[in-house]
Design a protein around this motif. Structure first.
Motif, mmCIF file in Angstrom:
data_model
loop_
_atom_site.group_PDB
_atom_site.id
_atom_site.type_symbol
_atom_site.label_atom_id
_atom_site.label_comp_id
_atom_site.label_asym_id
_atom_site.label_seq_id
_atom_site.Cartn_x
_atom_site.Cartn_y
_atom_site.Cartn_z
ATOM 1 N N THR A 1 0.834 -1.210 0.000
ATOM 2 C CA THR A 1 0.000 0.000 0.000
ATOM 3 C C THR A 1 0.873 1.266 0.000
ATOM 4 N N ARG A 2 1.888 1.278 0.890
ATOM 5 C CA ARG A 2 2.760 2.454 1.004
ATOM 6 C C ARG A 2 3.554 2.654 -0.285
ATOM 7 N N LEU A 3 4.064 1.550 -0.855
ATOM 8 C CA LEU A 3 4.839 1.627 -2.102
ATOM 9 C C LEU A 3 3.986 2.207 -3.231
ATOM 10 N N SER A 4 2.741 1.735 -3.305
ATOM 11 C CA SER A 4 1.854 2.211 -4.362
ATOM 12 C C SER A 4 1.584 3.705 -4.212
ATOM 13 N N GLU A 5 1.500 4.168 -2.950
ATOM 14 C CA GLU A 5 1.314 5.610 -2.714
ATOM 15 C C GLU A 5 2.523 6.388 -3.221
ATOM 16 N N ILE A 6 3.712 5.866 -2.918
ATOM 17 C CA ILE A 6 4.939 6.566 -3.301
ATOM 18 C C ILE A 6 5.113 6.578 -4.815
ATOM 19 N N LEU A 7 4.863 5.419 -5.466
ATOM 20 C CA LEU A 7 5.140 5.287 -6.895
ATOM 21 C C LEU A 7 3.952 5.671 -7.771
ATOM 22 N N GLY A 8 2.763 5.694 -7.183
ATOM 23 C CA GLY A 8 1.590 6.079 -7.954
ATOM 24 C C GLY A 8 1.046 4.969 -8.840
ATOM 25 N N HIS A 9 1.522 3.755 -8.687
ATOM 26 C CA HIS A 9 0.887 2.642 -9.404
ATOM 27 C C HIS A 9 0.984 1.376 -8.549
ATOM 28 N N GLU A 10 0.129 0.406 -8.886
ATOM 29 C CA GLU A 10 0.013 -0.832 -8.111
ATOM 30 C C GLU A 10 1.245 -1.746 -8.305
ATOM 31 N N ILE A 11 1.761 -2.265 -7.210
ATOM 32 C CA ILE A 11 2.891 -3.194 -7.291
ATOM 33 C C ILE A 11 2.353 -4.615 -7.094
ATOM 34 N N PRO A 12 2.738 -5.574 -7.953
ATOM 35 C CA PRO A 12 2.220 -6.943 -7.791
ATOM 36 C C PRO A 12 2.647 -7.554 -6.449
ATOM 37 N N LEU A 13 1.656 -8.133 -5.763
ATOM 38 C CA LEU A 13 1.930 -8.779 -4.476
ATOM 39 C C LEU A 13 1.266 -10.150 -4.462
ATOM 40 N N GLY A 14 2.041 -11.165 -4.093
ATOM 41 C CA GLY A 14 1.477 -12.511 -3.950
ATOM 42 C C GLY A 14 1.708 -13.012 -2.544
ATOM 43 N N PHE A 15 0.998 -14.069 -2.209
ATOM 44 C CA PHE A 15 1.184 -14.676 -0.893
ATOM 45 C C PHE A 15 1.593 -16.124 -1.059
ATOM 46 N N LEU A 16 2.619 -16.510 -0.322
ATOM 47 C CA LEU A 16 3.185 -17.846 -0.481
ATOM 48 C C LEU A 16 2.991 -18.617 0.820
ATOM 49 N N ASP A 17 2.395 -19.806 0.708
ATOM 50 C CA ASP A 17 2.270 -20.649 1.894
ATOM 51 C C ASP A 17 3.369 -21.702 1.847
ATOM 52 N N ILE A 18 4.032 -21.921 2.987
ATOM 53 C CA ILE A 18 5.209 -22.796 2.972
ATOM 54 C C ILE A 18 4.967 -24.094 3.734
ATOM 55 N N THR A 19 3.711 -24.321 4.166
ATOM 56 C CA THR A 19 3.418 -25.478 5.022
ATOM 57 C C THR A 19 3.924 -26.804 4.424
ATOM 58 N N PHE A 20 3.694 -26.989 3.111
ATOM 59 C CA PHE A 20 4.070 -28.265 2.496
ATOM 60 C C PHE A 20 5.576 -28.373 2.248
ATOM 61 N N HIS A 21 6.294 -27.284 2.490
ATOM 62 C CA HIS A 21 7.744 -27.286 2.238
ATOM 63 C C HIS A 21 8.569 -27.244 3.523
ATOM 64 N N ARG A 22 7.921 -27.270 4.669
ATOM 65 C CA ARG A 22 8.633 -27.157 5.947
ATOM 66 C C ARG A 22 9.517 -28.367 6.198
#
Lengths: 307, 180
Positions: free
Chosen positions: B51-72
């Motif tokens: 959110t803060r980055l997008s405010e600074i740069l004025g455009h949306e930055i791609p964000l994903g979420f990674l779950d690591i449960t199966f890789h622990r």
């Protein structure tokens, strides 16, 4: 809850609704894994799984094997047709021999009812029932219910008709247990000779008119006529069965609603299900197959984590 | 010993802004960079950064979420199994610069699992690690952050607790608490 209440999956009858929900939520995550460029996770890399099939199977065996490999487990396969079982070895001896080779889990299909239950009292490994005679086929019921949940949002409150050879079907029994535990209403439909006499004691409706069954239900799960298990004639001819119980497009177009069509496979096209329905827009038959791998991954993963 | 507040709302806002400017300094307009938050606890911090980055740069930055449960690496070794969370990575990371984002860096084992899980989405050109709190001298693996919100000394009997407004708290606060 984060753990199954059991260390074997012998039947749906023995597990709770919470277990089923946990399996579904885990399968959601595995379904996402299966859509990645690299469809593999290292979770079971220290586990060896034996697939022991005393009865023929194509899709279940393939589906389990894929699920095991996607989880990075080591897999050994065994089928009775080319083994020492033919030489008179007992079930426990066969399995114990396989377990001596340090196998952690056993996925078993057997033509005798209760074979995996018997085995679970004799050996240490986790056991997954991949079908025991005419009794249960738990992973099929899980993937069927999962597919209904995926298509309709929820299983609770839905009306599901299971149509066909109920008497010889392990899929029917496991489906009844699973659907009822998740809050669905279940009806069985078929010729009077193919409906077990005491099925009403499970709290299901019984219907012999397929039109009425289709008019009642939201989902129709069509079962295969299992000629290989029928020692006597239960109906005059396949042609007559098809005439009275075969599902075709004309039957469905007479309904004032759309229903979901399922089939656990293999389909006898033109007998219990016509091609115009099997390949039609309401059929989720291939989704069932796709979901089968995710469900089996979830079951194996969760069983492996039970201490 | 009492619980210790290490970042309150105002300090946290300053820290997040500072970290975003550090990112902009090195990644310019983010044309080849994506953000990857680690489930479950890095998710909210990663969203703040985005959110803060997008405010600074004025455009949306791609964000994903990674779950690591199966890789622990502690599957079947833990007392109670962990429940998996959703992975949402709607972009290909092939040849991209990836910024992995987590709230607390402790043993480094989660980050190792995340590196493993991330590879399933392609071969990134470069991977960096951003953490809000770095627990110093606690690493089990040779993993260090590229961007740190605050580095703290902690005991094994303590843990770092992040309270976010999205979880129903009145304001964002980061604490060092004693394990019960």
């Amino acid at each position: 809850m984060q753990q199954l209440s059991t260390r074997h999956l012998l039947g749906i009858k023995d597990i709770t609704a919470e277990d089923i929900q946990l399996i579904f939520e885990t399968a959601d995550n595995f379904k996402e894994v299966l859509n990645r460029p690299i469809k593999k996770v290292p979770s079971l890399r220290d586990i060896t799984i034996a697939n022991i099939f005393f009865e023929n199977s194509t899709r279940t065996k393939l589906s389990f094997e894929l699920a095991e490999k996607r989880l990075s487990a080591d897999v050994v396969n065994f089928s009775s047709s080319n083994s020492s079982v033919k030489k008179g070895e007992t079930l426990v001896d066969t399995v114990n021999n396989i377990l001596s080779m340090k196998v952690d889990m056993v996925v078993m299909r057997h033509s005798s009812v209760g074979a995996p239950h018997y085995l679970s009292r004799k050996i240490q490994a986790n056991i997954v029932n991949a079908g025991d005679g005419t009794h249960e086929h738990p992973t099929q019921a899980l993937l069927d219910a999962f597919s209904i949940r995926e298509k309709l949002g929820d299983v609770a409150g839905k009306k599901v008709a299971i149509i066909g050879d109920i008497l010889h079907s392990r899929v029917a029994l496991s489906n009844i247990f699973a659907l009822q535990k998740l809050g669905a209403e279940v009806m069985v439909c078929g010729p009077i000779t193919l409906i077990p006499k005491y099925i009403t004691s499970l709290g299901v409706r019984v219907e012999h008119d397929v039109r009425k069954a289709l008019a009642w239900c939201d989902v129709a799960n069509i079962l295969r006529i299992q000629l290989e298990r029928q020692q006597i004639k239960y109906f005059p001819s396949l042609r007559e069965y098809s005439l009275y119980y075969g599902i075709n497009k004309k039957l469905l177009s007479q309904l004032d609603k759309e229903i979901v069509i399922m089939h656990p496979g293999p389909i006898n096209r033109g007998v219990e299900l016509n091609s115009d329905v099997a390949d039609g827009p309401h059929s989720i038959i291939l989704n069932q197959v796709e979901n089968g791998v995710a469900i089996r991954m979830a079951v194996l993963y969760l069983l492996a984590s039970v201490k | 010993m009492q619980d210790r507040l290490i970042l309150d709302q105002q300090q946290l806002d300053i820290t997040i802004s500072r970290m975003c400017h550090q990112l902009v300094e090195l990644h310019d307009d983010f044309a080849d960079t994506v953000l990857l938050g680690l489930q479950p606890r890095g998710k909210l911090f990663a969203k703040r950064i985005q959110t803060r980055l997008s405010e600074i740069l004025g455009h949306e930055i791609p964000l994903g979420f990674l779950d690591i449960t199966f890789h622990r690496d502690d599957f079947r070794r833990r007392e109670s199994p962990l429940k998996a969370n959703a992975t949402e990575v709607n972009f290909i990371i092939e040849e991209k610069k990836v910024v992995l984002i987590d709230d607390v860096l402790y043993t480094g084992r989660s980050v190792r699992a995340a590196l493993d899980a991330m590879i399933a989405f392609g071969r990134p050109a470069k991977v960096e690690l951003m953490v809000l709190i770095d627990r110093k001298y606690t690493r089990h693996l040779p993993i260090e952050p590229d961007y740190t919100g605050k580095a703290v000394n902690t005991l094994a009997s303590q843990n770092v607790a992040a309270e976010w407004r999205e979880q129903g708290f009145e304001s964002d606060n980061i604490w060092i608490k004693h394990k019960i």
